[in-house]
Scaffold this motif. Structure first.
Motif, PDB file in Angstrom:
ATOM      1  N   ALA A  85      14.750  -1.158  -5.399  1.00  0.00           N
ATOM      2  CA  ALA A  85      15.956  -0.237  -4.891  1.00  0.00           C
ATOM      3  C   ALA A  85      16.876  -0.297  -5.922  1.00  0.00           C
ATOM      4  CB  ALA A  85      16.151  -0.922  -3.450  1.00  0.00           C
ATOM      5  N   HIS A  86      17.211  -1.537  -6.299  1.00  0.00           N
ATOM      6  CA  HIS A  86      18.322  -1.464  -7.356  1.00  0.00           C
ATOM      7  C   HIS A  86      18.177  -0.569  -8.475  1.00  0.00           C
ATOM      8  CE1 HIS A  86      21.403  -3.270 -10.080  1.00  0.00           C
ATOM      9  NE2 HIS A  86      20.581  -3.317 -10.995  1.00  0.00           N
ATOM     10  N   ARG A  87      16.789  -0.560  -9.228  1.00  0.00           N
ATOM     11  CA  ARG A  87      16.732   0.394 -10.344  1.00  0.00           C
ATOM     12  C   ARG A  87      16.781   1.916  -9.965  1.00  0.00           C
ATOM     13  NH1 ARG A  87      11.301  -2.913 -12.564  1.00  0.00           N
ATOM     14  NH2 ARG A  87      12.728  -4.508 -13.689  1.00  0.00           N
ATOM     15  N   ARG A  88      16.037   2.113  -8.870  1.00  0.00           N
ATOM     16  CA  ARG A  88      16.279   3.572  -8.388  1.00  0.00           C
ATOM     17  C   ARG A  88      17.670   3.839  -8.333  1.00  0.00           C
ATOM     18  NH1 ARG A  88      12.918   4.796  -3.210  1.00  0.00           N
ATOM     19  NH2 ARG A  88      13.633   6.995  -3.664  1.00  0.00           N
ATOM     20  N   LEU A  89      18.632   3.149  -7.568  1.00  0.00           N
ATOM     21  CA  LEU A  89      20.014   3.634  -7.152  1.00  0.00           C
ATOM     22  C   LEU A  89      20.844   3.480  -8.342  1.00  0.00           C
ATOM     23  CD1 LEU A  89      20.406   1.418  -4.003  1.00  0.00           C
ATOM     24  CD2 LEU A  89      20.773   3.732  -4.160  1.00  0.00           C
ATOM     25  N   LYS A  90      20.545   2.570  -9.535  1.00  0.00           N
ATOM     26  CA  LYS A  90      21.514   2.589 -10.710  1.00  0.00           C
ATOM     27  C   LYS A  90      21.160   3.814 -11.467  1.00  0.00           C
ATOM     28  CE  LYS A  90      22.797  -0.689 -14.240  1.00  0.00           C
ATOM     29  NZ  LYS A  90      22.636  -2.283 -14.761  1.00  0.00           N
ATOM     30  N   LEU A  91      19.897   4.285 -11.358  1.00  0.00           N
ATOM     31  CA  LEU A  91      19.394   5.554 -12.188  1.00  0.00           C
ATOM     32  C   LEU A  91      20.303   6.620 -11.806  1.00  0.00           C
ATOM     33  CD1 LEU A  91      15.708   5.354 -12.612  1.00  0.00           C
ATOM     34  CD2 LEU A  91      17.353   5.143 -14.549  1.00  0.00           C
ATOM     35  N   ARG A  92      20.890   6.551 -10.881  1.00  0.00           N
ATOM     36  CA  ARG A  92      21.481   7.950 -10.275  1.00  0.00           C
ATOM     37  C   ARG A  92      23.128   7.559  -9.858  1.00  0.00           C
ATOM     38  NH1 ARG A  92      18.130   9.362  -5.130  1.00  0.00           N
ATOM     39  NH2 ARG A  92      19.098   7.778  -3.524  1.00  0.00           N
ATOM     40  N   GLY A  93      23.566   6.261 -10.440  1.00  0.00           N
ATOM     41  CA  GLY A  93      24.801   5.962 -10.372  1.00  0.00           C
ATOM     42  C   GLY A  93      25.149   5.408  -9.110  1.00  0.00           C
ATOM     43  N   GLY A  94      24.230   4.898  -8.494  1.00  0.00           N
ATOM     44  CA  GLY A  94      24.468   4.128  -7.094  1.00  0.00           C
ATOM     45  C   GLY A  94      24.604   2.837  -7.110  1.00  0.00           C
ATOM     46  N   SER A  95      24.494   2.039  -6.068  1.00  0.00           N
ATOM     47  CA  SER A  95      24.637   0.583  -5.914  1.00  0.00           C
ATOM     48  C   SER A  95      23.833  -0.051  -5.084  1.00  0.00           C
ATOM     49  CB  SER A  95      25.944   0.113  -6.111  1.00  0.00           C
ATOM     50  OG  SER A  95      26.769   0.411  -4.923  1.00  0.00           O
ATOM     51  N   LEU A  96      23.366  -1.331  -5.121  1.00  0.00           N
ATOM     52  CA  LEU A  96      22.645  -2.051  -4.140  1.00  0.00           C
ATOM     53  C   LEU A  96      23.759  -3.145  -4.033  1.00  0.00           C
ATOM     54  CD1 LEU A  96      20.282  -2.620  -2.276  1.00  0.00           C
ATOM     55  CD2 LEU A  96      19.341  -3.853  -4.142  1.00  0.00           C
ATOM     56  N   THR A  97      23.962  -3.403  -2.713  1.00  0.00           N
ATOM     57  CA  THR A  97      24.741  -4.812  -2.583  1.00  0.00           C
ATOM     58  C   THR A  97      24.216  -5.590  -1.356  1.00  0.00           C
ATOM     59  OG1 THR A  97      27.112  -3.523  -3.038  1.00  0.00           O
ATOM     60  CG2 THR A  97      26.981  -5.725  -1.510  1.00  0.00           C
ATOM     61  N   ILE A  98      24.065  -6.935  -1.605  1.00  0.00           N
ATOM     62  CA  ILE A  98      23.217  -7.854  -0.865  1.00  0.00           C
ATOM     63  C   ILE A  98      24.385  -8.776  -0.258  1.00  0.00           C
ATOM     64  CG2 ILE A  98      21.585  -9.780  -0.779  1.00  0.00           C
ATOM     65  CD1 ILE A  98      20.324  -8.209  -3.273  1.00  0.00           C
ATOM     66  N   VAL A  99      24.415  -8.965   1.132  1.00  0.00           N
ATOM     67  CA  VAL A  99      24.937  -9.569   1.939  1.00  0.00           C
ATOM     68  C   VAL A  99      24.329 -10.929   2.255  1.00  0.00           C
ATOM     69  CG1 VAL A  99      26.352 -10.043   4.119  1.00  0.00           C
ATOM     70  CG2 VAL A  99      26.288  -7.597   2.819  1.00  0.00           C
ATOM     71  N   CYS A 100      24.534 -12.015   1.824  1.00  0.00           N
ATOM     72  CA  CYS A 100      24.085 -13.295   2.025  1.00  0.00           C
ATOM     73  C   CYS A 100      25.015 -14.486   1.870  1.00  0.00           C
ATOM     74  CB  CYS A 100      22.814 -13.499   1.235  1.00  0.00           C
ATOM     75  SG  CYS A 100      21.742 -14.724   1.331  1.00  0.00           S
ATOM     76  N   ASP A 101      24.986 -15.273   3.259  1.00  0.00           N
ATOM     77  CA  ASP A 101      25.656 -16.428   3.229  1.00  0.00           C
ATOM     78  C   ASP A 101      24.729 -17.540   3.412  1.00  0.00           C
ATOM     79  OD1 ASP A 101      25.242 -16.199   5.639  1.00  0.00           O
ATOM     80  OD2 ASP A 101      27.290 -16.337   6.378  1.00  0.00           O
ATOM     81  N   ASN A 102      23.543 -17.447   3.439  1.00  0.00           N
ATOM     82  CA  ASN A 102      22.540 -18.577   3.566  1.00  0.00           C
ATOM     83  C   ASN A 102      22.165 -19.315   2.328  1.00  0.00           C
ATOM     84  OD1 ASN A 102      19.920 -19.843   3.427  1.00  0.00           O
ATOM     85  ND2 ASN A 102      19.639 -19.094   5.115  1.00  0.00           N
TER      86      ASN A 102
END
Length: 120
Positions: A69-86
């Protein structure tokens, strides 16, 4: 007692989609997880937030979904953010070096607000 696996989706705004996961993401649940993460990307959403606040375990198959997902989004200028406090899950990202690939934030408000504690 194990937490039942559950995924909830919501559109945060025109360009941002949140996928919130509860329970374990493993070999058996990863295909469902992949479908939920891929659907907004397929629909043209540029920013995807994966909320792992209620996730108790992730394995290599789930990490593979996030990398794709990160690669696909980055290719078109998007972003993947992960929320995690564990701490155990955050440690998995550190051990694998993926904390330098993904933007990791401790709370959903940080992801929606655009703050980050990792790479992008």
């Amino acid at each position: 007692m194990a937490i039942e696996f559950k995924i909830e989706d919501r559109r945060e705004n025109d360009d941002t989609h949140v996928v919130a996961v509860a329970g374990e993401i493993d070999l058996f649940t990863a295909p469902d997880f992949k479908q939920h993460v891929s659907a907004p990307i397929d629909a043209g959403i540029a920013h995807v937030i994966v909320d792992l606040s209620h996730t108790t375990f992730i394995d290599s198959s789930s990490l593979g979904v996030l990398i794709g997902a990160h690669r696909r989004l980055k290719l078109r200028g998007g972003s993947l953010t992960i929320v995690c406090d564990n701490e155990a899950i955050t440690k998995t990202f550190r051990i694998t070096g993926l904390d330098g690939v993904f933007t990791l934030v401790p709370r959903i408000d940080d992801a929606v607000g655009g703050e980050s504690v990792g790479a992008g």
